[in-house]
Design a protein around this motif. Sequence first.
Motif, mmCIF file in Angstrom:
data_model
loop_
_atom_site.group_PDB
_atom_site.id
_atom_site.type_symbol
_atom_site.label_atom_id
_atom_site.label_comp_id
_atom_site.label_asym_id
_atom_site.label_seq_id
_atom_site.Cartn_x
_atom_site.Cartn_y
_atom_site.Cartn_z
ATOM 1 N N GLU A 102 -7.806 9.646 3.931
ATOM 2 C CA GLU A 102 -9.466 10.398 4.113
ATOM 3 C C GLU A 102 -9.307 11.899 3.316
ATOM 4 O O GLU A 102 -10.410 12.336 3.163
ATOM 5 N N LYS A 103 -8.264 12.487 3.435
ATOM 6 C CA LYS A 103 -8.229 13.721 3.006
ATOM 7 C C LYS A 103 -7.934 13.988 1.666
ATOM 8 O O LYS A 103 -8.129 14.898 0.977
ATOM 9 N N LYS A 104 -7.453 12.604 0.890
ATOM 10 C CA LYS A 104 -7.211 12.881 -0.545
ATOM 11 C C LYS A 104 -7.770 11.737 -1.147
ATOM 12 O O LYS A 104 -7.453 11.114 -2.310
ATOM 13 N N THR A 105 -9.262 11.197 -0.748
ATOM 14 C CA THR A 105 -9.712 10.231 -1.455
ATOM 15 C C THR A 105 -9.935 10.433 -2.820
ATOM 16 O O THR A 105 -10.195 9.652 -3.781
ATOM 17 N N ASP A 106 -10.524 11.787 -3.161
ATOM 18 C CA ASP A 106 -10.707 11.910 -4.704
ATOM 19 C C ASP A 106 -9.524 12.375 -5.500
ATOM 20 O O ASP A 106 -9.368 12.605 -6.713
ATOM 21 N N LYS A 107 -8.350 12.196 -4.958
ATOM 22 C CA LYS A 107 -6.978 12.620 -5.675
ATOM 23 C C LYS A 107 -6.362 11.486 -6.293
ATOM 24 O O LYS A 107 -5.342 11.440 -6.825
ATOM 25 N N LEU A 108 -7.003 10.027 -5.925
ATOM 26 C CA LEU A 108 -6.273 8.989 -6.433
ATOM 27 C C LEU A 108 -4.713 8.915 -6.022
ATOM 28 O O LEU A 108 -3.767 8.285 -6.826
ATOM 29 N N LYS A 109 -4.383 9.161 -4.791
ATOM 30 C CA LYS A 109 -2.872 8.941 -4.229
ATOM 31 C C LYS A 109 -2.809 7.998 -3.655
ATOM 32 O O LYS A 109 -1.621 7.330 -3.743
ATOM 33 N N THR A 110 -3.742 7.276 -3.234
ATOM 34 C CA THR A 110 -3.153 6.060 -2.472
ATOM 35 C C THR A 110 -3.816 4.716 -3.357
ATOM 36 O O THR A 110 -4.708 4.620 -4.025
ATOM 37 N N ALA A 111 -2.864 3.875 -3.561
ATOM 38 C CA ALA A 111 -3.004 2.485 -4.402
ATOM 39 C C ALA A 111 -1.992 1.484 -4.033
ATOM 40 O O ALA A 111 -1.281 1.890 -3.018
ATOM 41 N N ILE A 112 -2.487 0.406 -4.407
ATOM 42 C CA ILE A 112 -1.717 -0.753 -4.040
ATOM 43 C C ILE A 112 -0.516 -0.974 -5.178
ATOM 44 O O ILE A 112 -1.104 -1.150 -6.154
ATOM 45 N N TYR A 113 0.562 -1.168 -4.782
ATOM 46 C CA TYR A 113 1.819 -1.243 -5.785
ATOM 47 C C TYR A 113 2.320 -2.764 -5.915
ATOM 48 O O TYR A 113 2.388 -3.292 -4.797
ATOM 49 N N PHE A 114 2.374 -3.170 -7.079
ATOM 50 C CA PHE A 114 2.860 -4.759 -7.311
ATOM 51 C C PHE A 114 4.261 -4.387 -8.007
ATOM 52 O O PHE A 114 4.317 -4.098 -9.190
ATOM 53 N N VAL A 157 0.850 -1.219 -0.080
ATOM 54 C CA VAL A 157 0.014 -0.089 -0.143
ATOM 55 C C VAL A 157 0.695 1.205 0.114
ATOM 56 O O VAL A 157 1.768 1.303 0.940
ATOM 57 N N ILE A 158 0.664 2.173 -1.051
ATOM 58 C CA ILE A 158 1.447 3.452 -1.091
ATOM 59 C C ILE A 158 0.411 4.555 -0.974
ATOM 60 O O ILE A 158 -0.412 4.568 -1.470
ATOM 61 N N LYS A 159 0.505 5.204 0.347
ATOM 62 C CA LYS A 159 -0.168 6.150 0.783
ATOM 63 C C LYS A 159 -0.373 7.326 -0.277
ATOM 64 O O LYS A 159 -1.354 8.055 -0.402
ATOM 65 N N ASP A 160 0.877 7.881 -0.854
ATOM 66 C CA ASP A 160 1.045 8.812 -1.930
ATOM 67 C C ASP A 160 1.920 8.272 -2.759
ATOM 68 O O ASP A 160 2.939 8.515 -2.808
ATOM 69 N N ILE A 161 1.260 8.042 -3.998
ATOM 70 C CA ILE A 161 2.201 7.399 -5.132
ATOM 71 C C ILE A 161 3.153 8.491 -5.878
ATOM 72 O O ILE A 161 4.109 8.166 -6.278
ATOM 73 N N SER A 162 2.660 9.726 -5.824
ATOM 74 C CA SER A 162 3.443 10.855 -6.394
ATOM 75 C C SER A 162 4.641 11.247 -5.632
ATOM 76 O O SER A 162 5.553 11.755 -6.448
ATOM 77 N N SER A 163 4.666 10.889 -4.515
ATOM 78 C CA SER A 163 6.045 11.084 -3.822
ATOM 79 C C SER A 163 6.749 9.998 -3.335
ATOM 80 O O SER A 163 7.925 9.992 -2.939
ATOM 81 N N ASP A 164 6.122 8.734 -3.293
ATOM 82 C CA ASP A 164 6.744 7.469 -2.878
ATOM 83 C C ASP A 164 7.871 7.283 -3.889
ATOM 84 O O ASP A 164 7.526 7.009 -5.281
ATOM 85 N N THR A 165 9.183 7.032 -3.505
ATOM 86 C CA THR A 165 10.379 6.815 -4.476
ATOM 87 C C THR A 165 10.287 5.349 -5.012
ATOM 88 O O THR A 165 10.870 5.175 -5.786
ATOM 89 N N ARG A 166 9.492 4.431 -4.222
ATOM 90 C CA ARG A 166 9.404 3.150 -4.890
ATOM 91 C C ARG A 166 8.620 3.033 -6.040
ATOM 92 O O ARG A 166 8.796 2.199 -6.875
ATOM 93 N N VAL A 167 7.542 3.819 -6.263
ATOM 94 C CA VAL A 167 6.964 3.734 -7.361
ATOM 95 C C VAL A 167 7.375 4.580 -8.424
ATOM 96 O O VAL A 167 7.141 4.338 -9.626
ATOM 97 N N ASN A 168 8.123 5.861 -8.298
ATOM 98 C CA ASN A 168 8.478 6.693 -9.385
ATOM 99 C C ASN A 168 7.277 6.863 -10.153
ATOM 100 O O ASN A 168 7.506 6.927 -11.371
ATOM 101 N N TYR A 169 6.340 7.448 -9.717
ATOM 102 C CA TYR A 169 5.259 7.602 -10.522
ATOM 103 C C TYR A 169 5.362 8.896 -11.519
ATOM 104 O O TYR A 169 4.638 8.718 -12.835
ATOM 105 N N SER A 170 6.011 9.827 -11.294
ATOM 106 C CA SER A 170 6.188 10.805 -12.185
ATOM 107 C C SER A 170 7.364 10.670 -13.271
ATOM 108 O O SER A 170 7.293 11.117 -14.401
ATOM 109 N N GLY A 171 8.351 9.598 -12.868
ATOM 110 C CA GLY A 171 9.182 9.293 -14.010
ATOM 111 C C GLY A 171 8.708 8.209 -14.884
ATOM 112 O O GLY A 171 9.131 8.107 -16.137
#
Length: 557
Positions: free
Chosen positions: A121-133, A16-30
């Motif tokens: 709960e503060k960002k439910t509509d922002k699609l920030k939290t996701a399960i990462y595989f 579980v990644i709470k904020d995919i935009s800032s978590d380095t494991r996901v590198n969502y922006s890159g």
Amino acid sequence: MKATQSTPSCDDNGIVIKDISSDTRVNYSGEKYTGYVLDKSTLLACPEVIPSFDCDTDEIFKEWSHSAWDDFHHAYLIIPTSVIEELNAISPENEVYYYIARQVLRRLRKLIEAVKFVSDEKKTDKLKTAIYFPQQKNLFTVFPNTRSLSFFGNSGLKDPVGQLLGAVDSAKRHAMIENLVLLTNDEAIAIRARASGIATDALTSKAPAYTGRREVTVPFELYEEFMNSNSGISLEMWQQFLPNESRLFANEFIVMSPKLGQNGYDVLKGKFEEYRNIGRFDCKQQRIVHLYYIHNLTTIRPKNAGQAMYLEAINHPDISVVVVTGSAGTGKTFLSTVCGKELHESHGFLQYITIPCAIDFQRAHGYLPGSFDEKIEPNIAPFKNALKNYLKLTEEKFKTAIKRSHNDKLDSTDREEANANPKKKGGKKSADANLGNDIERMADKLYRECYKTIAVEAARGLDLADAFVIYDEFQDQGPREADTLLKRLGTNVKAIIAGDIEQVHQEGLNRQNNGISFIKHYITDLPMVAQISLGKGEVVRSEFVKDYIARRDPNQD
């Protein structure tokens, strides 16, 4: 694509990644992620797109639980909560889709609870939290585009398609994904989405439809061992030679063909009987065994591999329920009726029962004038027709008449004699007419001696024990009726459940939602059940019917 035992389960990989935009494991922006919004039709057609677990209790889903998931890489899969509500609102009356919807919701709950998925709960509509595989570099989330969930099948969605398209538009903005696709198998939704500027694609299940049989090219050494051994081969040996082959189900039939060496010089020594290369997985012995019981029927022989499997299943003492599907003309009714007739002569069971399940009989019963026998006559005609064909094959006088009619091509002398002697010519016609009447009377008498016909409505309250039972045209039963009829089967019973899921006549039923499709979800891999799907190449009625079906359904096996 087939699932293998080496595929890791999602609970080993899901993070579980709470904020995919800032978590380095996901590198969502890159990374360049492609977003996919899944709708109801996609989840019903392809429930395995939701990662499952090794502990999944549904054996069929477990077998191919990763087959669709592994197709996605660098993907962000999004399920809107409006789609969850649509699945939850499917009525139990629509029992097959209701069953699949329950499976989808159960799998989804297992997934999010196993990895402890809870949106910020503060960002439910922002699609920030996701399960990462990490293995596939996929993201998976549930997007709350609705604030309430209706229960007990009462959907509060006034415009589910509008809600879905709104969720796609919102996801595109909040997930910061340029390339976002709506996965739908619904043509109307796809048209409306594209008209709204939303890209669409279809997603169909790659899970193999269970047919009760498979064709496998095996190493020559394994083939030779099977052909030469009277006891077949062990499951252990099968797995040693074919480690990537998907697991075998109880009473599944395997048609083996040998993989020859590079030079094609492998030679199998000795001569073997027909269909020796077909095995059946005996789950009790944990062996793939030969077909031992196809020869119990002494008067007729199977015309193809599918019929050989069918006869083996009918005559095997440890198999109580045989489900056979296939096009018209494949011999479903003929073989079951003849087997019942021969078992009647050998006193194999106390009762021999036919239960016509065709919908036209159910509509007529109780409404049209006439006795029960008169009203049921059209629906027992297929059984009598099977016995007529049987008599043509076994009674000498009918065999002779048929042979004469096939070979009766008059030369010029014969024609002149026939024209000069019309009395003689008329006598032949009269004899042929008498033979036609004879076969009708004999088939009717044989049916009355062997079988008792029971209406579907009457069968629902019975305990069918010590009986040979044929449920014909079972695809015309709804799931609820099919469930009831299946629960009539008692001890020491042989039940043949036959039908063609491509020819459903009951209004409200279809290929996926009918009696046969419904029961397959529950009876596959039971040790007393065998299933055989007869292919379009196994039509034996006539060359015309065989070629017609091949042209009608060119992509169907």
